[in-house]
Motif scaffolding. Structure first.
Motif, PDB file in Angstrom:
ATOM      1  N   ARG A  35       4.436  -9.839  27.625  1.00 34.06           N
ATOM      2  CA  ARG A  35       5.090  -9.866  26.322  1.00 34.06           C
ATOM      3  C   ARG A  35       4.798 -11.147  25.549  1.00 34.06           C
ATOM      4  O   ARG A  35       4.644 -11.132  24.332  1.00 34.06           O
ATOM      5  N   TYR A  38       0.381 -12.365  24.795  1.00 36.51           N
ATOM      6  CA  TYR A  38      -0.415 -11.745  23.732  1.00 36.51           C
ATOM      7  C   TYR A  38      -1.872 -11.558  24.133  1.00 36.51           C
ATOM      8  O   TYR A  38      -2.787 -11.790  23.343  1.00 36.51           O
ATOM      9  N   SER A  40      -5.339  -9.885  24.730  1.00 31.45           N
ATOM     10  CA  SER A  40      -6.073  -8.793  24.099  1.00 31.45           C
ATOM     11  C   SER A  40      -7.556  -9.087  24.220  1.00 31.45           C
ATOM     12  O   SER A  40      -7.966 -10.184  24.628  1.00 31.45           O
ATOM     13  N   TYR A 308      -4.596  -0.780  16.100  1.00 34.76           N
ATOM     14  CA  TYR A 308      -4.620  -0.522  17.519  1.00 34.76           C
ATOM     15  C   TYR A 308      -4.175   0.913  17.783  1.00 34.76           C
ATOM     16  O   TYR A 308      -3.207   1.391  17.219  1.00 34.76           O
ATOM     17  N   ASN A 312       2.586  -0.702  21.460  1.00 31.04           N
ATOM     18  CA  ASN A 312       2.818  -1.999  22.086  1.00 31.04           C
ATOM     19  C   ASN A 312       3.858  -1.900  23.199  1.00 31.04           C
ATOM     20  O   ASN A 312       4.478  -0.855  23.422  1.00 31.04           O
ATOM     21  N   SER A 333      -1.049  -4.514  25.352  1.00 34.16           N
ATOM     22  CA  SER A 333      -0.771  -5.860  24.878  1.00 34.16           C
ATOM     23  C   SER A 333      -1.519  -6.128  23.575  1.00 34.16           C
ATOM     24  O   SER A 333      -2.677  -5.728  23.422  1.00 34.16           O
ATOM     25  N   ARG A 334      -0.857  -6.790  22.639  1.00 32.67           N
ATOM     26  CA  ARG A 334      -1.462  -7.069  21.339  1.00 32.67           C
ATOM     27  C   ARG A 334      -1.596  -8.567  21.102  1.00 32.67           C
ATOM     28  O   ARG A 334      -0.771  -9.353  21.557  1.00 32.67           O
TER      29      ARG A 334
END
Length: 350
Positions: A35, A38, A40, A308, A312, A333-334
């Motif tokens: 969380r 981040y 990516s 995306y 999320n 995950s972003r």
């Protein structure tokens, strides 16, 4: 005794992050890590072990001397690395200083329809001192270049308050230079004209349209001193771009970034706006050229934006997340920044 012996033989289950390879005893700790990290495909990562890093600075520490120190690519061997570094290291732009001629191509750019919508403009401002103690930054010189490093606007700026300190040791400016200065209002109009590129203000604020991206270092300060506004989604600031910052998200100086990622030193004894413009444009284009789409196909392209596909982590309950594998968690995950690689698609679509 047997039960104790068996427990020693059986290793405890650990949950490993698929991105940075950190391990946790509890699944809930891994989920919380995902969380806040981040992770990516847009994060800097090692070309050998594929480990994700928070910044290029931390990636360089991870690679040590196994890859190119500028673009951080890992190559086959010493010979290949040597050949690559000869190409990767860019020659410094020619220092211009106050000898740079006044330039205004704002009218020419409006007429050149072939140039519409093709990328970015780099800007740099030189500040003198205002106020009783000369500590107030006021813009007295502005320079803009296009993506081909062509000078499109260069002028001294007539400030709206008196200059009390020309900061000559850094700026190279004297009172006589201000005889040729352009009023600030005119500068604002011409800069905006170049950036809008014939586009409407309304479309600029929504998706940019044919307007230019504005590239620079600490753009917020430059725009503030120019008393101008430009939408955040149209700014590309090398001082605020997460991969180019320190791991604690503190900005590097432009001198450091130029040395670290372009391989040359910008002027040490003063402020050359043309040199700075060229350097930030080169940094931007190097970051923009990174192609993350080939690595993980988690993006879909729409006419107006890039989104995306995967939802999320917050869109799932804690119970559902507990059932997911580390790879599935990573796929959702972003990143917490907009990667500049998206801009290359913006150019191709125009």
């Amino acid at each position: 005794m047997d039960s104790i012996h068996d427990s020693l033989k059986t290793p405890s289950l650990r949950h490993k992050c698929s991105a940075c390879y950190k391990q946790y005893k509890k699944k809930e700790h891994l989920i919380e890590h995902m969380r806040v990290s981040y992770h990516s495909v847009h994060q800097p990562r090692c070309g050998v072990c594929l480990k994700h890093c928070k910044s290029f600075e931390s990636l360089r520490e991870h690679l040590m001397e196994q890859g190119c120190g500028l673009c951080l690519r890992v190559l086959d061997g010493p010979e290949t690395l040597s050949e690559h570094q000869d190409i990767c290291c860019i020659t410094a732009p020619v220092h211009q200083g106050t000898s740079l001629p006044p330039t205004d191509l704002s009218d020419c750019y409006e007429e050149d329809r072939s140039d519409r919508g093709l990328g970015a403009i780099a800007m740099d401002c030189v500040m003198a001192g205002g106020g009783s103690d000369g500590a107030l930054d006021i813009c007295v010189w502005i320079c803009l270049v296009d993506e081909d490093e062509k000078l499109i606007f260069n002028t001294f700026v007539q400030p709206q308050i008196p200059i009390t300190n020309y900061r000559h040791e850094v700026t190279g400016l004297k009172e006589e230079h201000m005889r040729y200065a352009m009023p600030l209002k005119n500068v604002q109009e011409k800069v905006l004209k170049l950036l809008l590129n014939g586009e409407s203000i309304g479309k600029l604020r929504s998706n940019g349209g044919k307007a230019k991206l504005l590239v620079g270092h600490d753009l917020e300060h430059d725009l503030d001193c120019l008393r101008m506004n430009y939408p955040d989604h149209m700014l590309r600031d090398t001082a605020r771009y997460h991969p180019l910052m320190k791991t604690n998200l503190v900005s590097h100086s432009l001198k450091y970034l130029t040395r670290a990622y372009l391989g040359y030193d910008i002027r040490q004894d003063g402020h050359d706006p043309y040199e700075n413009c060229v350097s930030v444009m080169r940094l931007y284009k190097r970051m923009r050229s990174l192609d993350h789409r080939r690595q993980v196909m988690t993006l879909s392209v729409t006419p107006s934006c890039i989104q995306y596909v995967a939802p999320n982590l917050d869109s799932h309950s804690a119970k559902d997340l507990e059932k997911m594998t580390p790879d599935e968690l990573y796929e959702m995950s972003r990143t917490n920044f907009k990667c500049w690689c998206h801009d290359s698609r913006r150019v191709m679509q125009t």
